[in-house]
Design a protein around this motif. Structure first.
Motif, short mmCIF file in Angstrom:
data_model
loop_
_atom_site.label_atom_id
_atom_site.label_comp_id
_atom_site.label_asym_id
_atom_site.label_seq_id
_atom_site.Cartn_x
_atom_site.Cartn_y
_atom_site.Cartn_z
N THR A 12 67.60 28.96 -20.00
CA THR A 12 68.68 29.41 -20.88
C THR A 12 68.95 28.36 -21.95
OG1 THR A 12 70.99 30.15 -20.98
CG2 THR A 12 70.46 28.40 -19.40
N ARG A 13 69.48 28.80 -23.07
CA ARG A 13 70.02 27.84 -24.04
C ARG A 13 71.48 28.13 -24.34
NH1 ARG A 13 67.03 29.23 -29.74
NH2 ARG A 13 67.05 31.50 -29.61
N ARG A 14 72.04 29.16 -23.67
CA ARG A 14 73.39 29.60 -24.01
C ARG A 14 74.47 28.94 -23.19
NH1 ARG A 14 72.73 36.02 -23.74
NH2 ARG A 14 71.71 35.43 -21.79
N PHE A 36 63.24 31.73 -23.67
CA PHE A 36 64.27 31.53 -22.66
C PHE A 36 64.31 32.71 -21.69
CE2 PHE A 36 65.34 29.26 -26.46
CZ PHE A 36 65.67 28.00 -25.98
N GLY A 37 64.46 32.37 -20.42
CA GLY A 37 64.38 33.39 -19.39
C GLY A 37 65.53 34.37 -19.38
N ALA A 49 59.55 40.54 -23.38
CA ALA A 49 58.57 40.49 -22.29
C ALA A 49 58.76 39.25 -21.43
CB ALA A 49 57.16 40.53 -22.87
N TYR A 50 59.01 38.12 -22.06
CA TYR A 50 59.19 36.90 -21.29
C TYR A 50 60.46 36.98 -20.44
CZ TYR A 50 59.39 32.01 -19.97
OH TYR A 50 59.44 30.85 -19.24
N GLY A 51 61.55 37.45 -21.02
CA GLY A 51 62.79 37.57 -20.27
C GLY A 51 62.66 38.51 -19.08
N LEU A 52 61.97 39.64 -19.27
CA LEU A 52 61.78 40.58 -18.17
C LEU A 52 60.87 39.98 -17.09
CD1 LEU A 52 61.37 43.91 -20.18
CD2 LEU A 52 63.34 43.20 -18.79
N ALA A 53 59.85 39.25 -17.52
CA ALA A 53 58.94 38.62 -16.56
C ALA A 53 59.67 37.58 -15.71
CB ALA A 53 57.76 37.98 -17.29
#
Length: 372
Positions: A12-14, A36-37, A49-53
């Motif tokens: 995360t960056r938030r 970011f995940g 795609a990266y977040g869902l993965a």
């Protein structure tokens, strides 16, 4: 050939508490791309795609399918590596690095992992992922951590000492300055999430055990309601203020309005521990004396009896005595504050951290090219 392109993977960056991730992205002197995940924007297919993965990887981890958990994020990360062609991959947090480590291995791109604290201590992370960390130690070209105790944990996992950089995240000298504790009212400031390892309940009990001044507490978290209830139970309603989440800029202003910084860091019941709390460095750079615990990397930053006072974890009475001593002695606060400002300015600023981190990444990349 030198390091030019850096690809960053982070959970995360938030989060308000994770300013160090944003600082790295803004301050590193490379061409940086970051994923970011917890970000899943529908109009950006690669990030979606990266977040869902990562979401799928988390689900497999909760089910105990640890090897399978490494595949979804690694598969997408592999495509992102092919797309951006980085010279080096930086993974923030060890628990996130295990999700992408195989992708860097497949691509032959050096991986550097930045450990922060809970990822090398909490049972839900270190305990669960120990086997995956053993694999990570063999794949990572470089490892960054916050303190000597963390470095010792990495070495116990099999990391070679020469691959480890110890670097506290550092305080931002452009924001944190100008404190005058000798002239400030008798106010203590605590900054941090309301979680067990930050010890907010111990801080409240210690402050309540002495009769002077006020305590301002910045942050939120799962222990906030319990902290407010404890303050009410101890009849501290007029002496303790809960200020909620504040920006770094707002915290810097608060540090110029108080006399003492307090933090009762401790090992939580699940093993979770600090790396090296940035707020302690920010307070000292602001010119404040610190009352804290002998925990994790804090003794590397706070010099007991010179820049602040350290007590044992859980020793509420000792912390109360330290708080009372400083609140009643503005001259000693000024003395400790001046020494702390010099100590942090010399070795624990954000600028110093970014310089050390940049140098380490460049050297790690150069070593991998030489050995290729």
């Amino acid at each position: 050939m030198t390091l030019q392109r850096l690809l960053v993977f982070a959970p995360t960056r938030r989060a308000a508490s994770e300013t160090f991730v944003r600082a790295n992205l803004a301050g590193l002197p490379f061409e940086v791309q970051a994923y970011f995940g917890d970000e899943r924007p529908w109009n950006q297919p690669a990030r979606l795609a990266y977040g869902l993965a990562v979401l799928l990887s988390k689900a497999f981890t909760r089910l105990g399918m640890l090897r399978l958990a490494g595949w979804p994020a690694a598969a997408v990360a592999s495509r992102l590596i092919a797309r951006h062609r980085p010279d080096l991959v930086l993974a923030e947090f060890g628990f996130h690095a295990v999700r992408v480590m195989e992708a860097t291995h497949w691509a032959g791109v050096p991986l550097v992992v930045h450990f922060r604290g809970s990822d090398l201590s909490a049972r839900c992370k270190l305990g669960v992922l120990r086997g995956r960390y053993l694999r990570l130690m063999g794949l990572a070209a470089g490892l960054i951590c916050k303190s000597q105790p963390m470095a010792q944990t990495l070495q116990a996992l099999g990391a070679p000492q020469q691959r480890i950089l110890i670097s506290a995240s550092g305080a931002n000298a452009r924001l944190f300055h100008g404190g005058a504790p000798a002239e400030a009212p008798a106010i203590c400031l605590a900054v941090g999430r309301f979680v067990a390892k930050k010890g907010p309940l111990h801080t409240i009990r210690a402050f309540a055990a002495q009769p002077h001044g006020q305590l301002w507490m910045v942050g939120e978290g799962p222990l906030l309601l319990e902290a407010k209830a404890l303050a009410a139970q101890l009849k501290m309603g007029d002496r303790i203020r809960f200020l909620g989440v504040r920006t770094q800029e707002e915290v810097a202003v608060l540090m110029r309005q108080v006399r003492v910084f307090v933090q009762h860091s401790r090992v939580a019941a699940d093993g979770d521990s600090e790396g090296n709390p940035v707020a302690v460095m920010e307070a000292q750079l602001s010119g404040l004396p610190v009352v804290a615990t002998r925990h994790a990397g804090i003794p590397e930053v706070v010099i007991d009896g010179q820049t602040g006072l350290l007590v044992d974890e859980g020793d509420v009475n000792a912390m109360a005595a330290a708080i009372e001593l400083l609140l009643l002695d503005p001259a000693l606060c000024a003395q400790f504050g001046a020494a702390g400002r010099c100590h942090v300015a010399e070795g624990f600023t954000l600028e110093r951290h970014l310089a050390d981190l940049s140098r380490f990444l460049i050297q790690t990349y150069a070593k991998t090219k030489m050995s290729a």
